[in-house]
Design a protein around this motif. Sequence first.
Motif, PDB file in Angstrom:
ATOM      1  N   ASP A   1       0.820  -1.212   0.000  1.00 35.08           N
ATOM      2  CA  ASP A   1       0.000   0.000   0.000  1.00 35.08           C
ATOM      3  C   ASP A   1       0.854   1.262   0.000  1.00 35.08           C
ATOM      4  O   ASP A   1       0.543   2.245  -0.672  1.00 35.08           O
ATOM      5  N   VAL A   2       1.942   1.257   0.775  1.00 34.05           N
ATOM      6  CA  VAL A   2       2.775   2.454   0.904  1.00 34.05           C
ATOM      7  C   VAL A   2       3.714   2.612  -0.276  1.00 34.05           C
ATOM      8  O   VAL A   2       3.811   3.681  -0.889  1.00 34.05           O
ATOM      9  N   VAL A   3       4.431   1.528  -0.601  1.00 34.94           N
ATOM     10  CA  VAL A   3       5.446   1.615  -1.647  1.00 34.94           C
ATOM     11  C   VAL A   3       4.807   1.636  -3.026  1.00 34.94           C
ATOM     12  O   VAL A   3       5.327   2.251  -3.956  1.00 34.94           O
ATOM     13  N   GLY A   4       3.645   0.974  -3.170  1.00 33.47           N
ATOM     14  CA  GLY A   4       2.967   0.969  -4.453  1.00 33.47           C
ATOM     15  C   GLY A   4       3.709   0.151  -5.478  1.00 33.47           C
ATOM     16  O   GLY A   4       4.112   0.641  -6.526  1.00 33.47           O
ATOM     17  N   MET A   5       3.911  -1.128  -5.165  1.00 30.33           N
ATOM     18  CA  MET A   5       4.687  -1.987  -6.060  1.00 30.33           C
ATOM     19  C   MET A   5       3.931  -2.338  -7.324  1.00 30.33           C
ATOM     20  O   MET A   5       4.514  -2.780  -8.303  1.00 30.33           O
ATOM     21  N   LYS A   6       2.620  -2.161  -7.324  1.00 31.60           N
ATOM     22  CA  LYS A   6       1.845  -2.492  -8.517  1.00 31.60           C
ATOM     23  C   LYS A   6       2.180  -1.507  -9.646  1.00 31.60           C
ATOM     24  O   LYS A   6       2.345  -0.328  -9.420  1.00 31.60           O
ATOM     25  N   GLY A   7       2.247  -2.017 -10.846  1.00 30.47           N
ATOM     26  CA  GLY A   7       2.580  -1.149 -11.974  1.00 30.47           C
ATOM     27  C   GLY A   7       4.089  -1.048 -12.128  1.00 30.47           C
ATOM     28  O   GLY A   7       4.864  -1.552 -11.341  1.00 30.47           O
ATOM     29  N   GLY A   8       4.560  -0.346 -13.130  1.00 30.47           N
ATOM     30  CA  GLY A   8       5.990  -0.164 -13.321  1.00 30.47           C
ATOM     31  C   GLY A   8       6.653  -1.446 -13.760  1.00 30.47           C
ATOM     32  O   GLY A   8       6.383  -1.974 -14.833  1.00 30.47           O
ATOM     33  N   LEU A   9       7.512  -2.004 -12.875  1.00 32.13           N
ATOM     34  CA  LEU A   9       8.264  -3.196 -13.232  1.00 32.13           C
ATOM     35  C   LEU A   9       7.410  -4.454 -13.275  1.00 32.13           C
ATOM     36  O   LEU A   9       7.729  -5.406 -13.965  1.00 32.13           O
ATOM     37  N   VAL A  10       6.334  -4.461 -12.477  1.00 30.34           N
ATOM     38  CA  VAL A  10       5.473  -5.641 -12.469  1.00 30.34           C
ATOM     39  C   VAL A  10       4.022  -5.215 -12.569  1.00 30.34           C
ATOM     40  O   VAL A  10       3.641  -4.148 -12.127  1.00 30.34           O
ATOM     41  N   SER A  11       3.221  -6.073 -13.174  1.00 26.37           N
ATOM     42  CA  SER A  11       1.801  -5.771 -13.301  1.00 26.37           C
ATOM     43  C   SER A  11       1.087  -6.067 -11.990  1.00 26.37           C
ATOM     44  O   SER A  11       1.615  -6.741 -11.105  1.00 26.37           O
ATOM     45  N   GLU A  12      -0.141  -5.594 -11.871  1.00 36.87           N
ATOM     46  CA  GLU A  12      -0.913  -5.841 -10.658  1.00 36.87           C
ATOM     47  C   GLU A  12      -1.130  -7.341 -10.469  1.00 36.87           C
ATOM     48  O   GLU A  12      -1.023  -7.861  -9.358  1.00 36.87           O
ATOM     49  N   GLY A  13      -1.419  -8.043 -11.563  1.00 35.14           N
ATOM     50  CA  GLY A  13      -1.629  -9.484 -11.461  1.00 35.14           C
ATOM     51  C   GLY A  13      -0.383 -10.217 -11.020  1.00 35.14           C
ATOM     52  O   GLY A  13      -0.445 -11.124 -10.185  1.00 35.14           O
ATOM     53  N   MET A  14       0.769  -9.817 -11.562  1.00 33.15           N
ATOM     54  CA  MET A  14       2.026 -10.462 -11.170  1.00 33.15           C
ATOM     55  C   MET A  14       2.337 -10.202  -9.707  1.00 33.15           C
ATOM     56  O   MET A  14       2.797 -11.089  -8.977  1.00 33.15           O
ATOM     57  N   MET A  15       2.085  -8.963  -9.229  1.00 34.85           N
ATOM     58  CA  MET A  15       2.345  -8.659  -7.829  1.00 34.85           C
ATOM     59  C   MET A  15       1.457  -9.506  -6.925  1.00 34.85           C
ATOM     60  O   MET A  15       1.879  -9.981  -5.882  1.00 34.85           O
TER      61      MET A  15
END
Length: 313
Positions: free
Chosen positions: A264-278
């Motif tokens: 939630d804080v770092v927002g790993m979704k998007g960018g290098l990985v897709s939401e599904g992959m995360m």
Amino acid sequence: MIVMKDRRAPIHDSASLNWKSVFFGGGVFENVTEHPNKKGWDIFELGQKSFWAVPSAIDWNADIHEDPEYAEAIATMLTFLCPGEKAAVTGASYISGLMKSEEGKFYFVEQALEEAKHFDALRRLIPKLTGRPMDAPNFWLRSLYSFGVIEKDDAAFMMGSINIIGEHLAHQVFHSINRVTKDENVKKVLGLIGKDESRHIAAGQRFFEEVRPDYEKRRTRIMSKNAATLLVLAAASYHVLRPMDKLGIKLSVVMENMYRHYDDVVGMKGGLVSEGMMEVMLKGFEKGTNKWIAQLMAHTDERGNFQPARLVA
């Protein structure tokens, strides 16, 4: 899929000390009272309003009357967390020196002082619970609270490991202990620490944007180091799994909450990985966590001591 570049406003530099600030002013020599990160400044001011002093927090000469059923488990958990508080003094101090905003620099100095208070309070409290001196942290704990917490030139890693991961895990543990402890002095000390921890968690949310550009540059390295830290955590925490179970603390739930909070804080979704992959990665981490927790518990006794015979069997 086209990923849009992030267009966050640059951080206003009101804290750097370098040749530019010496020759031309600004940076640490700026005395303008505006604070663009108002929520970050509010947390700094809240820390001043919420200040408490360890020597007068409770009567330290009074005996602790904890429920014998839980006293040893509580002491074990606090002994596990205590070295992390001292390591966080170093980490928060380093972060303060790397922040470019006055809000961030001032806040993390304040957090360093609060972490020092937490260490001092726990160092006083633990022997009163057990009737014996505190055990020195072993190699794996020393590794966890150095390799997994401190990297003096990387504020993004340290803020993630301390404010976003460490504080979130510790806060859940302190809260769980407070539900079972019977002694009012133990409750009071853990309550005071818990209030500070809540602010530290909020600070991770308020100040991470300032270090996000560095995080984006080193994302793969930081994520790899976080994954390696989980292995060190497994080695360092096997002896606390039984005490946690005794106190009703479900490490799998604690870890899942932590994973979600970090995302939630770092927002790993998007960018290098897709939401599904995360989502797949998080599920994998969660399943893996549950498996190693079960395996570690299978090889320890009720006091949390490692049983080689069980492993051989």
